[in-house]
Design a protein around this motif. Structure first.
Motif, PDB file in Angstrom:
ATOM      1  N   LYS A   1      -5.668  10.032  -9.240  1.00  0.00           N
ATOM      2  CA  LYS A   1      -4.924   8.773  -9.140  1.00  0.00           C
ATOM      3  C   LYS A   1      -5.119   8.109  -7.783  1.00  0.00           C
ATOM      4  O   LYS A   1      -5.183   6.888  -7.690  1.00  0.00           O
ATOM      5  CB  LYS A   1      -3.433   9.014  -9.387  1.00  0.00           C
ATOM      6  CG  LYS A   1      -3.081   9.276 -10.813  1.00  0.00           C
ATOM      7  CD  LYS A   1      -1.580   9.464 -10.953  1.00  0.00           C
ATOM      8  CE  LYS A   1      -1.213   9.841 -12.367  1.00  0.00           C
ATOM      9  NZ  LYS A   1       0.226  10.057 -12.501  1.00  0.00           N
ATOM     10  N   GLU A   2      -5.217   8.904  -6.744  1.00  0.00           N
ATOM     11  CA  GLU A   2      -5.393   8.352  -5.391  1.00  0.00           C
ATOM     12  C   GLU A   2      -6.713   7.606  -5.267  1.00  0.00           C
ATOM     13  O   GLU A   2      -6.787   6.537  -4.650  1.00  0.00           O
ATOM     14  CB  GLU A   2      -5.312   9.478  -4.349  1.00  0.00           C
ATOM     15  CG  GLU A   2      -5.162   8.978  -2.934  1.00  0.00           C
ATOM     16  CD  GLU A   2      -3.868   8.205  -2.705  1.00  0.00           C
ATOM     17  OE1 GLU A   2      -3.948   7.081  -2.177  1.00  0.00           O
ATOM     18  OE2 GLU A   2      -2.786   8.714  -3.051  1.00  0.00           O
TER      19      GLU A   2
ATOM     20  N   TYR B   1      -6.318   4.369  -7.135  1.00  0.00           N
ATOM     21  CA  TYR B   1      -5.523   3.439  -6.331  1.00  0.00           C
ATOM     22  C   TYR B   1      -6.378   2.862  -5.199  1.00  0.00           C
ATOM     23  O   TYR B   1      -6.300   1.668  -4.901  1.00  0.00           O
ATOM     24  CB  TYR B   1      -4.286   4.151  -5.775  1.00  0.00           C
ATOM     25  CG  TYR B   1      -3.412   3.266  -4.935  1.00  0.00           C
ATOM     26  CD1 TYR B   1      -2.749   2.184  -5.494  1.00  0.00           C
ATOM     27  CD2 TYR B   1      -3.246   3.508  -3.579  1.00  0.00           C
ATOM     28  CE1 TYR B   1      -1.939   1.359  -4.721  1.00  0.00           C
ATOM     29  CE2 TYR B   1      -2.438   2.692  -2.804  1.00  0.00           C
ATOM     30  CZ  TYR B   1      -1.792   1.621  -3.382  1.00  0.00           C
ATOM     31  OH  TYR B   1      -0.997   0.811  -2.617  1.00  0.00           O
TER      32      TYR B   1
ATOM     33  N   ALA C   1      -8.435   0.136  -6.540  1.00  0.00           N
ATOM     34  CA  ALA C   1      -7.621  -1.066  -6.758  1.00  0.00           C
ATOM     35  C   ALA C   1      -7.398  -1.794  -5.432  1.00  0.00           C
ATOM     36  O   ALA C   1      -7.501  -3.029  -5.361  1.00  0.00           O
ATOM     37  CB  ALA C   1      -6.292  -0.693  -7.397  1.00  0.00           C
TER      38      ALA C   1
ATOM     39  N   MET D   1       1.279  -4.230  -2.726  1.00  0.00           N
ATOM     40  CA  MET D   1       0.252  -3.233  -2.406  1.00  0.00           C
ATOM     41  C   MET D   1       0.059  -3.121  -0.888  1.00  0.00           C
ATOM     42  O   MET D   1      -0.042  -2.021  -0.352  1.00  0.00           O
ATOM     43  CB  MET D   1      -1.070  -3.587  -3.081  1.00  0.00           C
ATOM     44  CG  MET D   1      -1.044  -3.410  -4.589  1.00  0.00           C
ATOM     45  SD  MET D   1      -2.582  -3.928  -5.370  1.00  0.00           S
ATOM     46  CE  MET D   1      -3.624  -2.517  -5.005  1.00  0.00           C
TER      47      MET D   1
ATOM     48  N   GLU E   1       0.993   0.189   1.332  1.00  0.00           N
ATOM     49  CA  GLU E   1      -0.046   0.868   2.104  1.00  0.00           C
ATOM     50  C   GLU E   1       0.328   0.949   3.586  1.00  0.00           C
ATOM     51  O   GLU E   1       0.096   1.955   4.245  1.00  0.00           O
ATOM     52  CB  GLU E   1      -1.388   0.145   1.917  1.00  0.00           C
ATOM     53  CG  GLU E   1      -2.574   1.011   2.123  1.00  0.00           C
ATOM     54  CD  GLU E   1      -2.566   2.297   1.302  1.00  0.00           C
ATOM     55  OE1 GLU E   1      -3.178   3.264   1.797  1.00  0.00           O
ATOM     56  OE2 GLU E   1      -1.970   2.381   0.216  1.00  0.00           O
TER      57      GLU E   1
END
Length: 179
Positions: free
Chosen positions: A16-17, A20, A23, A69, A73
């Motif tokens: 998943k990381e 992400y 993305a 996002m 982050e």
């Protein structure tokens, strides 16, 4: 939810990381392409900064997930550390910052921009745009009956941001004479 074969997803992204991170890259790459186009134009520094802020605002308006996002982050970078933040800074943010710094120095030399430090100003230019869109839920509660995402409100806010920036960083002659 995306109707994608999960096994195929893990073929391209190990976890998943990594997904992400891809993305994040897609969003930052799109933004960088848009603002780099503006920064490459042959314009006076004052106009280049106004065009940059407008392009940045328009990009965020068209990408509603971007502010969340970015904030996520930044918060991750301060806690446990983000595996993506260094790459994002080096690949996307540092080149844009360097270019904006150069535009500001040129504008200061030409008398269009007040004597300001780019390290202080550039994050503020960006924050004005990001905060508006990230604070939409709060703004809806503060201003009942007004939709902050209605096209007329977005246009009004864009104009207000550009006016605020003009008053904050341009010399008096540049504010009065050349919007």
């Amino acid at each position: 939810a995306a109707k994608v074969n999960k096994a195929l997803l893990y073929y391209y992204f190990k976890d998943k990381e990594t997904l992400y991170g891809a993305a994040l890259d897609a969003v930052f790459e799109g933004l960088t392409e848009r603002v780099s186009e503006v920064l490459a134009r042959e314009l006076p520094p004052r106009e280049k900064i106004r065009e940059f802020v407008g392009a940045h605002f328009d990009f965020i308006a068209g990408h509603p997930a971007y502010p969340r996002m970015v904030q996520r982050e930044m918060m991750r970078g301060g806690r446990k550390g983000s595996p993506h933040i260094k790459r994002i800074v080096e690949r996307y943010l540092r080149p844009t910052f360097a270019c904006l710094r150069q535009v500001m120095l040129e504008g200061i030399a030409r008398g269009e921009i007040r004597e300001l430090n780019a390290a202080d100003v550039v994050p503020s230019l960006i924050a004005l745009n990001i905060f508006y869109f990230s604070s939409i839920p709060m703004m809806r509660l503060l201003m009942p009956g007004i939709d902050p995402l209605a096209p007329e409100e977005v246009a009004r806010k864009r104009a207000a941001v550009l006016d605020f920036i003009s008053a904050a960083i341009f010399t008096r002659n540049e504010r009065e004479g050349g919007r």
